[in-house]
Design a protein around this motif. Structure first.
Motif, PDB file in Angstrom:
ATOM      1  N   THR A 114      -6.970   8.726   6.440  1.00  8.58           N
ATOM      2  CA  THR A 114      -6.497   9.801   5.577  1.00  8.58           C
ATOM      3  C   THR A 114      -7.661  10.741   5.294  1.00  8.58           C
ATOM      4  OG1 THR A 114      -7.022   8.539   3.580  1.00  8.58           O
ATOM      5  CG2 THR A 114      -4.784   8.300   4.464  1.00  8.58           C
ATOM      6  N   THR A 115      -7.400  11.803   4.569  1.00  8.25           N
ATOM      7  CA  THR A 115      -8.450  12.777   4.266  1.00  8.25           C
ATOM      8  C   THR A 115      -9.239  12.420   3.015  1.00  8.25           C
ATOM      9  OG1 THR A 115      -6.899  14.137   3.006  1.00  8.25           O
ATOM     10  CG2 THR A 115      -7.179  14.667   5.350  1.00  8.25           C
ATOM     11  N   ALA A 116      -8.689  11.519   2.184  1.00  7.15           N
ATOM     12  CA  ALA A 116      -9.345  11.202   0.917  1.00  7.15           C
ATOM     13  C   ALA A 116      -8.967   9.805   0.454  1.00  7.15           C
ATOM     14  CB  ALA A 116      -8.929  12.222  -0.148  1.00  7.15           C
ATOM     15  N   ILE A 117      -9.787   9.264  -0.431  1.00 10.37           N
ATOM     16  CA  ILE A 117      -9.447   8.001  -1.082  1.00 10.37           C
ATOM     17  C   ILE A 117      -8.725   8.349  -2.379  1.00 10.37           C
ATOM     18  CG2 ILE A 117     -11.717   7.837  -2.216  1.00 10.37           C
ATOM     19  CD1 ILE A 117     -11.351   4.726  -2.040  1.00 10.37           C
ATOM     20  N   THR A 118      -7.607   7.692  -2.604  1.00 14.64           N
ATOM     21  CA  THR A 118      -6.856   7.926  -3.840  1.00 14.64           C
ATOM     22  C   THR A 118      -7.341   6.958  -4.913  1.00 14.64           C
ATOM     23  OG1 THR A 118      -5.123   6.330  -3.311  1.00 14.64           O
ATOM     24  CG2 THR A 118      -4.796   8.616  -2.546  1.00 14.64           C
ATOM     25  N   PHE A 119      -7.024   7.289  -6.149  1.00 17.50           N
ATOM     26  CA  PHE A 119      -7.399   6.402  -7.242  1.00 17.50           C
ATOM     27  C   PHE A 119      -6.769   5.025  -7.040  1.00 17.50           C
ATOM     28  CE2 PHE A 119      -6.297   4.521 -11.398  1.00 17.50           C
ATOM     29  CZ  PHE A 119      -7.576   4.196 -11.799  1.00 17.50           C
ATOM     30  N   GLN A 120      -5.509   4.978  -6.625  1.00 17.29           N
ATOM     31  CA  GLN A 120      -4.840   3.697  -6.446  1.00 17.29           C
ATOM     32  C   GLN A 120      -5.507   2.870  -5.354  1.00 17.29           C
ATOM     33  OE1 GLN A 120      -2.291   2.471  -8.516  1.00 17.29           O
ATOM     34  NE2 GLN A 120      -3.095   0.656  -7.513  1.00 17.29           N
ATOM     35  N   ASP A 121      -5.905   3.506  -4.251  1.00 15.98           N
ATOM     36  CA  ASP A 121      -6.611   2.783  -3.187  1.00 15.98           C
ATOM     37  C   ASP A 121      -7.938   2.240  -3.704  1.00 15.98           C
ATOM     38  OD1 ASP A 121      -4.600   3.314  -1.355  1.00 15.98           O
ATOM     39  OD2 ASP A 121      -5.610   5.083  -0.527  1.00 15.98           O
ATOM     40  N   PHE A 122      -8.626   3.057  -4.483  1.00 12.94           N
ATOM     41  CA  PHE A 122      -9.905   2.645  -5.069  1.00 12.94           C
ATOM     42  C   PHE A 122      -9.714   1.417  -5.968  1.00 12.94           C
ATOM     43  CE2 PHE A 122     -12.797   3.105  -8.766  1.00 12.94           C
ATOM     44  CZ  PHE A 122     -14.012   2.915  -8.127  1.00 12.94           C
ATOM     45  N   VAL A 123      -8.740   1.477  -6.855  1.00 12.72           N
ATOM     46  CA  VAL A 123      -8.486   0.360  -7.763  1.00 12.72           C
ATOM     47  C   VAL A 123      -8.058  -0.882  -6.994  1.00 12.72           C
ATOM     48  CG1 VAL A 123      -6.945  -0.475  -9.593  1.00 12.72           C
ATOM     49  CG2 VAL A 123      -7.980   1.774  -9.778  1.00 12.72           C
ATOM     50  N   ASN A 124      -7.239  -0.703  -5.971  1.00 16.20           N
ATOM     51  CA  ASN A 124      -6.810  -1.854  -5.170  1.00 16.20           C
ATOM     52  C   ASN A 124      -8.009  -2.572  -4.555  1.00 16.20           C
ATOM     53  OD1 ASN A 124      -4.148  -1.278  -5.761  1.00 16.20           O
ATOM     54  ND2 ASN A 124      -3.717  -0.364  -3.775  1.00 16.20           N
ATOM     55  N   VAL A 125      -8.981  -1.805  -4.081  1.00 19.24           N
ATOM     56  CA  VAL A 125     -10.158  -2.409  -3.459  1.00 19.24           C
ATOM     57  C   VAL A 125     -11.018  -3.103  -4.507  1.00 19.24           C
ATOM     58  CG1 VAL A 125     -12.331  -1.915  -2.267  1.00 19.24           C
ATOM     59  CG2 VAL A 125     -10.208  -0.877  -1.478  1.00 19.24           C
ATOM     60  N   VAL A 126     -11.337  -2.406  -5.593  1.00 24.57           N
ATOM     61  CA  VAL A 126     -12.249  -3.025  -6.561  1.00 24.57           C
ATOM     62  C   VAL A 126     -11.576  -4.185  -7.274  1.00 24.57           C
ATOM     63  CG1 VAL A 126     -13.735  -1.016  -6.866  1.00 24.57           C
ATOM     64  CG2 VAL A 126     -11.764  -1.295  -8.364  1.00 24.57           C
ATOM     65  N   SER A 127     -10.274  -4.120  -7.483  1.00 26.27           N
ATOM     66  CA  SER A 127      -9.569  -5.231  -8.116  1.00 26.27           C
ATOM     67  C   SER A 127      -9.473  -6.422  -7.177  1.00 26.27           C
ATOM     68  CB  SER A 127      -8.161  -4.805  -8.569  1.00 26.27           C
ATOM     69  OG  SER A 127      -8.266  -3.840  -9.568  1.00 26.27           O
ATOM     70  N   ALA A 128      -9.174  -6.170  -5.899  1.00 20.84           N
ATOM     71  CA  ALA A 128      -9.077  -7.253  -4.916  1.00 20.84           C
ATOM     72  C   ALA A 128     -10.447  -7.905  -4.743  1.00 20.84           C
ATOM     73  CB  ALA A 128      -8.563  -6.734  -3.582  1.00 20.84           C
ATOM     74  N   ALA A 129     -11.483  -7.110  -4.703  1.00 15.58           N
ATOM     75  CA  ALA A 129     -12.833  -7.655  -4.558  1.00 15.58           C
ATOM     76  C   ALA A 129     -13.206  -8.459  -5.793  1.00 15.58           C
ATOM     77  CB  ALA A 129     -13.838  -6.532  -4.332  1.00 15.58           C
ATOM     78  N   LEU A 130     -12.698  -8.036  -6.952  1.00 21.08           N
ATOM     79  CA  LEU A 130     -12.981  -8.759  -8.182  1.00 21.08           C
ATOM     80  C   LEU A 130     -12.323 -10.136  -8.172  1.00 21.08           C
ATOM     81  CD1 LEU A 130     -14.092  -8.674 -11.121  1.00 21.08           C
ATOM     82  CD2 LEU A 130     -11.889  -7.767 -11.805  1.00 21.08           C
ATOM     83  N   ASN A 131     -11.093 -10.169  -7.674  1.00 18.69           N
ATOM     84  CA  ASN A 131     -10.343 -11.415  -7.663  1.00 18.69           C
ATOM     85  C   ASN A 131     -10.717 -12.326  -6.491  1.00 18.69           C
ATOM     86  OD1 ASN A 131      -8.923 -10.606  -9.919  1.00 18.69           O
ATOM     87  ND2 ASN A 131      -7.304  -9.645  -8.713  1.00 18.69           N
ATOM     88  N   ASN A 132     -11.247 -11.742  -5.404  1.00 15.13           N
ATOM     89  CA  ASN A 132     -11.585 -12.519  -4.213  1.00 15.13           C
ATOM     90  C   ASN A 132     -12.974 -12.116  -3.728  1.00 15.13           C
ATOM     91  OD1 ASN A 132      -8.945 -13.706  -4.004  1.00 15.13           O
ATOM     92  ND2 ASN A 132      -8.244 -11.699  -3.312  1.00 15.13           N
ATOM     93  N   PRO A 133     -14.028 -12.474  -4.451  1.00  9.13           N
ATOM     94  CA  PRO A 133     -15.362 -12.058  -4.019  1.00  9.13           C
ATOM     95  C   PRO A 133     -15.713 -12.635  -2.652  1.00  9.13           C
ATOM     96  CG  PRO A 133     -15.514 -13.598  -5.868  1.00  9.13           C
ATOM     97  CD  PRO A 133     -14.054 -13.327  -5.627  1.00  9.13           C
ATOM     98  N   THR A 134     -16.461 -11.839  -1.876  1.00 14.94           N
ATOM     99  CA  THR A 134     -16.835 -12.313  -0.530  1.00 14.94           C
ATOM    100  C   THR A 134     -18.288 -12.701  -0.505  1.00 14.94           C
ATOM    101  OG1 THR A 134     -17.274 -10.021   0.108  1.00 14.94           O
ATOM    102  CG2 THR A 134     -15.115 -10.944   0.668  1.00 14.94           C
TER     103      THR A 134
END
Length: 134
Positions: A114-134
């Protein structure tokens, strides 16, 4: 003629005597007694736990919204990927977002479709990373 509403009764002139219609008030009926919970669950406590969890989620979402909005000056809810790549190296952003979350965001930026990152995409990533740290 007799009209009545909860707590108020009106009678016609015939029933009210020579002065015309009469109004009388009656106290409202008492509330029904509380029924015991047949399942034995403490529902208010359960609701409290749900409310607390929802509150934590909203506070976290607000934190991410405030951070995202710093780099979304137009307020469209999205940041162009080229601008976002610069954001990933911003010291203030780096202090707020863990390294593993930044790595995931960088990978998304490099694989962008896509041309940009949306707020929802951003939250999905940081929330998923929070719940499933790598």
């Amino acid at each position: 003629m007799r009209l009545s509403w909860p707590g108020l009764t009106q009678t016609s002139a015939a029933a009210g005597g020579p002065r015309g219609a009469a109004m009388t008030t009656h106290p409202p009926p008492p509330p029904p007694p509380e029924q015991p919970d047949p399942a034995g669950l403490d529902v208010p406590e359960l609701e409290s736990e749900i409310d607390e969890s929802e509150l934590r989620r909203e506070l976290l979402n607000d934190k991410w919204r405030q951070l995202f909005d710093k780099y979304d000056p137009e307020g469209f809810g999205e940041i162009p990927w080229d601008d976002f790549l610069e954001v990933l190296n911003n010291p203030e952003f780096m202090a707020e977002v863990d390294a593993n979350k930044r790595d995931i965001l960088l990978q998304r930026a490099q694989e962008r479709t896509t041309t940009a990152i949306t707020f929802q995409d951003f939250v999905n990533v940081v929330s998923a990373a929070l719940n499933n740290p790598t």
